[in-house]
Write a protein that holds these residues in place. Structure first.
Motif, PDB file in Angstrom:
ATOM      1  N   VAL A   1       4.427   5.800   9.334  1.00  0.00           N
ATOM      2  CA  VAL A   1       3.787   5.492   8.053  1.00  0.00           C
ATOM      3  C   VAL A   1       4.705   5.973   6.939  1.00  0.00           C
ATOM      4  O   VAL A   1       5.175   7.118   6.945  1.00  0.00           O
ATOM      5  CB  VAL A   1       2.413   6.169   7.936  1.00  0.00           C
ATOM      6  CG1 VAL A   1       1.852   6.000   6.523  1.00  0.00           C
ATOM      7  CG2 VAL A   1       1.447   5.594   8.955  1.00  0.00           C
TER       8      VAL A   1
ATOM      9  N   GLU B   1       7.306  -8.185   5.545  1.00  0.00           N
ATOM     10  CA  GLU B   1       6.182  -8.695   6.343  1.00  0.00           C
ATOM     11  C   GLU B   1       6.676  -9.558   7.498  1.00  0.00           C
ATOM     12  O   GLU B   1       6.116  -9.525   8.598  1.00  0.00           O
ATOM     13  CB  GLU B   1       5.225  -9.460   5.437  1.00  0.00           C
ATOM     14  CG  GLU B   1       4.464  -8.533   4.489  1.00  0.00           C
ATOM     15  CD  GLU B   1       3.661  -9.283   3.431  1.00  0.00           C
ATOM     16  OE1 GLU B   1       2.676  -8.711   2.938  1.00  0.00           O
ATOM     17  OE2 GLU B   1       4.026 -10.434   3.101  1.00  0.00           O
TER      18      GLU B   1
ATOM     19  N   LEU C   1      -5.030   5.035   9.336  1.00  0.00           N
ATOM     20  CA  LEU C   1      -3.840   4.500  10.000  1.00  0.00           C
ATOM     21  C   LEU C   1      -3.379   5.458  11.095  1.00  0.00           C
ATOM     22  O   LEU C   1      -3.273   6.667  10.865  1.00  0.00           O
ATOM     23  CB  LEU C   1      -2.700   4.309   8.998  1.00  0.00           C
ATOM     24  CG  LEU C   1      -2.979   3.468   7.755  1.00  0.00           C
ATOM     25  CD1 LEU C   1      -1.745   3.428   6.854  1.00  0.00           C
ATOM     26  CD2 LEU C   1      -3.391   2.058   8.140  1.00  0.00           C
TER      27      LEU C   1
ATOM     28  N   ASN D   1       4.162   5.231  15.974  1.00  0.00           N
ATOM     29  CA  ASN D   1       3.617   4.653  14.744  1.00  0.00           C
ATOM     30  C   ASN D   1       4.151   5.413  13.530  1.00  0.00           C
ATOM     31  O   ASN D   1       3.937   6.625  13.418  1.00  0.00           O
ATOM     32  CB  ASN D   1       2.088   4.714  14.772  1.00  0.00           C
ATOM     33  CG  ASN D   1       1.510   3.986  15.974  1.00  0.00           C
ATOM     34  OD1 ASN D   1       1.655   2.772  16.105  1.00  0.00           O
ATOM     35  ND2 ASN D   1       0.867   4.733  16.870  1.00  0.00           N
TER      36      ASN D   1
ATOM     37  N   TYR E   1      -0.121  -1.556   2.631  1.00  0.00           N
ATOM     38  CA  TYR E   1      -1.416  -1.152   2.090  1.00  0.00           C
ATOM     39  C   TYR E   1      -1.170  -0.767   0.637  1.00  0.00           C
ATOM     40  O   TYR E   1      -0.926   0.393   0.292  1.00  0.00           O
ATOM     41  CB  TYR E   1      -1.986   0.025   2.894  1.00  0.00           C
ATOM     42  CG  TYR E   1      -2.245  -0.328   4.338  1.00  0.00           C
ATOM     43  CD1 TYR E   1      -3.466  -0.858   4.731  1.00  0.00           C
ATOM     44  CD2 TYR E   1      -1.249  -0.161   5.300  1.00  0.00           C
ATOM     45  CE1 TYR E   1      -3.697  -1.216   6.054  1.00  0.00           C
ATOM     46  CE2 TYR E   1      -1.469  -0.506   6.623  1.00  0.00           C
ATOM     47  CZ  TYR E   1      -2.693  -1.039   6.994  1.00  0.00           C
ATOM     48  OH  TYR E   1      -2.922  -1.388   8.306  1.00  0.00           O
TER      49      TYR E   1
ATOM     50  N   LYS F   1       3.540  -3.641   7.810  1.00  0.00           N
ATOM     51  CA  LYS F   1       2.207  -3.822   7.226  1.00  0.00           C
ATOM     52  C   LYS F   1       2.115  -3.044   5.915  1.00  0.00           C
ATOM     53  O   LYS F   1       2.492  -1.868   5.850  1.00  0.00           O
ATOM     54  CB  LYS F   1       1.145  -3.316   8.205  1.00  0.00           C
ATOM     55  CG  LYS F   1      -0.281  -3.468   7.733  1.00  0.00           C
ATOM     56  CD  LYS F   1      -0.741  -4.912   7.780  1.00  0.00           C
ATOM     57  CE  LYS F   1      -2.240  -5.014   7.452  1.00  0.00           C
ATOM     58  NZ  LYS F   1      -2.690  -6.410   7.343  1.00  0.00           N
TER      59      LYS F   1
ATOM     60  N   SER G   1       5.094   0.616  15.325  1.00  0.00           N
ATOM     61  CA  SER G   1       4.550  -0.011  14.119  1.00  0.00           C
ATOM     62  C   SER G   1       5.064   0.731  12.895  1.00  0.00           C
ATOM     63  O   SER G   1       5.358   1.922  12.955  1.00  0.00           O
ATOM     64  CB  SER G   1       3.013   0.017  14.131  1.00  0.00           C
ATOM     65  OG  SER G   1       2.534   1.345  13.954  1.00  0.00           O
TER      66      SER G   1
ATOM     67  N   SER H   1       4.033   1.080   8.731  1.00  0.00           N
ATOM     68  CA  SER H   1       3.098   0.785   7.644  1.00  0.00           C
ATOM     69  C   SER H   1       3.604   1.425   6.356  1.00  0.00           C
ATOM     70  O   SER H   1       4.154   2.528   6.374  1.00  0.00           O
ATOM     71  CB  SER H   1       1.702   1.339   7.962  1.00  0.00           C
ATOM     72  OG  SER H   1       1.217   0.807   9.176  1.00  0.00           O
TER      73      SER H   1
END
Length: 599
Positions: free
Chosen positions: A336, A385, A418, A334, A392, A390, A357, A359
């Protein structure tokens, strides 16, 4: 650079403001767009990147077997203002006809390998369709940046109405050459604590400064020092190609620098400057005196306030090692990204095919809102997207939470938590000028060094350039601005070098910027700070558009996606000193791009 203006012929050409037609590739012949402020520009180049290996000038050969000669077309096949890519058997060349004269040179831009046939032919030069570099069609010399190398040129003659090119085979293969450089004539002890020119920073500003000095005949000592551990490398690629090594990204090798008597000191960070004694002190305690000093230390990450700064796997992307670690740690994990800067967004795009993922946390409502406007920002956001990123937005980081020292969660000020195995902070930058605070070198309230049009500071013998400066910008009536573009840093380096040699040169360029995400490239030219309107032509949903940024009734910048080479065309007009009026781009009809320029 001069604009691209030519006398119109009595030919009626009309182009509606739909997407430029897909190029008809007939032996590389570029369409004939005449009588334009973008003079005979070649529409629609393909996107992509080529090689940027180290360049060495081809040796001079005199043996017939080292050359190839070929008849490439009939004399009437090209009209004035046209270019054609031609095959000589041992390689390809760019054939150009301007003012009834033929010329030929390498067909690829040595910066990233763009096909120059799809660029912009102006008065005596060709501008690259991808990033705006310009080359003199008679000499092949690099006239405007980005990039370091020039182009080899080839002999052209006409016999019995046939155009014949004679070219060196090695030059055809290399497609680039370095300008001749002087050598250092002084006997230098490498441990000597004095250099005639001392350069702090090995980015494009510092490197171009050093090379320009040698190209212009400077024969005294040049020392370039950097806190980096690598020879100069292509930093913009770090965020686009995370797995690239420093060797793959290099701009110049150590051998190249040594061959041209440019001394490079790596792991050598300047910590203070004494302008009275003309000396620089380094972190290792050593000291070096100078006659001329060039400060090009670039930028550093903007500090962020949050809890948990001791957690590992949180990065600011600064080095190839950072990029490699980010790519490795994000694999099936993940990721970020904090911040919607170009670097942050490019890293996010690069990680989508690696991470589980991705973000993005941003403080604005849409990415790039301040630079490109809300409509373009929304279109780019939609692209992300679609690729499972994703967002924020209107949010900030409150805390980084780790387990056994390793990052596990990122907590937002909104309360959202997250999952995160790796975090990249791309929230902007500030000038790396902290070491100058007691130097007496004048800086503004934000820490930028103030310079004049020759890149000189207030201190005698001290010059500065690149991301660290505010400089007088002619298109804004010499208002002092900061333009932290890779291309602009090249220009600063050249202007500073000429200033050191007592040959003042005007800062005559159009700022040019690019950003690549998901195989698509945003190109941008001009200086749009403070724009009050954006005129969009094309299709934002399809990401095939051109955006004109206006202040009052004047177009000050342009951005595009999948609309090449329109940004380079506009750069030609702006570079010529001509004004593009808002009314010229509002109508939905851009036939003026072809048959007449804005008056």
């Amino acid at each position: 650079m001069g604009g691209c203006f030519s006398k119109p012929k009595p030919v009626e050409v009309k182009v509606e403001l739909s997407l430029l037609e897909k190029e008809k590739d007939v032996d590389g012949l570029s369409p004939n767009g005449k009588a334009s402020p973008f003079a005979d520009c070649r529409p629609n180049g393909a996107l992509g990147h080529g090689s940027d290996d180290d360049s060495t000038p081809p040796p001079l050969y005199h043996k017939a077997r080292d050359y190839v000669e070929a008849s490439v077309c009939h004399v009437k096949d090209l009209e004035n203002g046209q270019m054609r890519e031609v095959d000589l058997g041992s390689g390809r060349a760019l054939l150009i006809k301007e003012h009834g004269e033929f010329s030929a040179m390498a067909h690829k831009c040595p910066h990233y390998g763009a096909p120059l046939v799809k660029g912009v032919l102006s008065k005596g030069h060709v501008r690259c369709p991808w990033h705006g570099a310009c080359f003199d069609i008679a000499t092949g010399d690099l006239e405007d940046f980005p990039g370091l190398d020039s182009l080899p040129t080839f002999q052209v003659r006409v016999e019995k109405d046939k155009v014949i090119i004679r070219a060196n085979k090695q030059a055809l293969q290399s497609q680039k050459r370095s300008k001749p450089m002087a050598r250092c004539s002084a006997v230098i002890n490498s441990s000597s604590g004095f250099s005639h020119v001392l350069i702090i920073g090995s980015g494009p500003a510092g490197l171009v400064c050093a090379e320009t000095l040698r190209q212009e005949g400077f024969t005294d000592r040049i020392v370039m020092c950097t806190k980096d551990r690598h020879p100069p490398y292509d930093r913009p690629k770090l965020s686009k190609s995370l797995e690239s090594t420093a060797e793959q990204l290099r701009l110049r090798s150590m051998d190249f620098l040594q061959d041209h008597d440019i001394e490079l000191l790596v792991d050598k960070e300047a910590v203070s400057i004494d302008v009275k004694t003309r000396s620089v002190t380094f972190e290792d305690g050593s000291r070096m005196e100078y006659k001329k000093l060039f400060i090009a230390t670039g930028s550093k990450p903007k500090p962020m306030v949050y809890n948990g700064k001791d957690v590992r796997n949180v990065f600011h992307l600064r080095t190839p090692e950072d990029a490699n670690s980010i790519a490795r740690l994000a694999n099936n994990k993940n990721a970020v990204i904090v911040g919607t800067s170009y670097v942050g967004m490019e890293v996010a795009a690069a990680l989508t095919d690696k991470a589980h993922s991705v973000s993005i946390i941003g403080i604005e409502s849409v990415p790039f809102k301040k630079a490109l406007g809300e409509k373009v920002g929304k279109a780019v956001m939609k692209l992300f997207e679609v690729n499972r990123v994703k967002f924020y937005m209107l949010n900030e980081v409150s805390e980084m939470i780790g387990q056994h020292g390793q990052l596990k969660e990122v907590v937002l000020k909104s309360g959202k938590v997250l999952r995160a195995d790796v975090c990249v902070i791309g929230a902007g930058s500030i000038p790396a000028t902290g070491f100058l605070k007691q130097s007496g070198i004048h800086m503004d309230s934000r820490g930028f060094i103030t310079v004049n049009k020759m890149m000189q500071t207030n201190a005698d013998g001290v010059f500065a350039g690149g991301d660290v400066v505010v400089f007088p910008f002619p298109p804004r009536h010499n208002k002092k601005v900061n333009i932290p573009h890779w291309q602009m840093a090249h220009v600063h380096g050249r202007v500073a070098a000429l200033g050191m040699m007592g040959r003042p040169a005007d800062l005559k360029t159009v700022p040019y910027f690019w950003s690549a995400m998901f195989g698509k490239t945003i190109r941008y030219a001009g200086y749009g700070d403070g724009f009050d309107d954006v005129i969009i032509q094309g299709d934002l949903d399809e990401l095939r558009f051109v955006a004109f940024y206006t202040r009052g009734e004047e177009v000050v910048a342009v951005a595009s996606m999948n609309y090449d080479p329109i940004v380079s065309r506009v750069a030609e007009v702006l570079g010529s000193g001509k004004t593009i009026r808002k009314r010229d781009v509002e109508t939905g009809d851009i036939s003026w791009l072809i048959d007449k320029g804005p008056q």
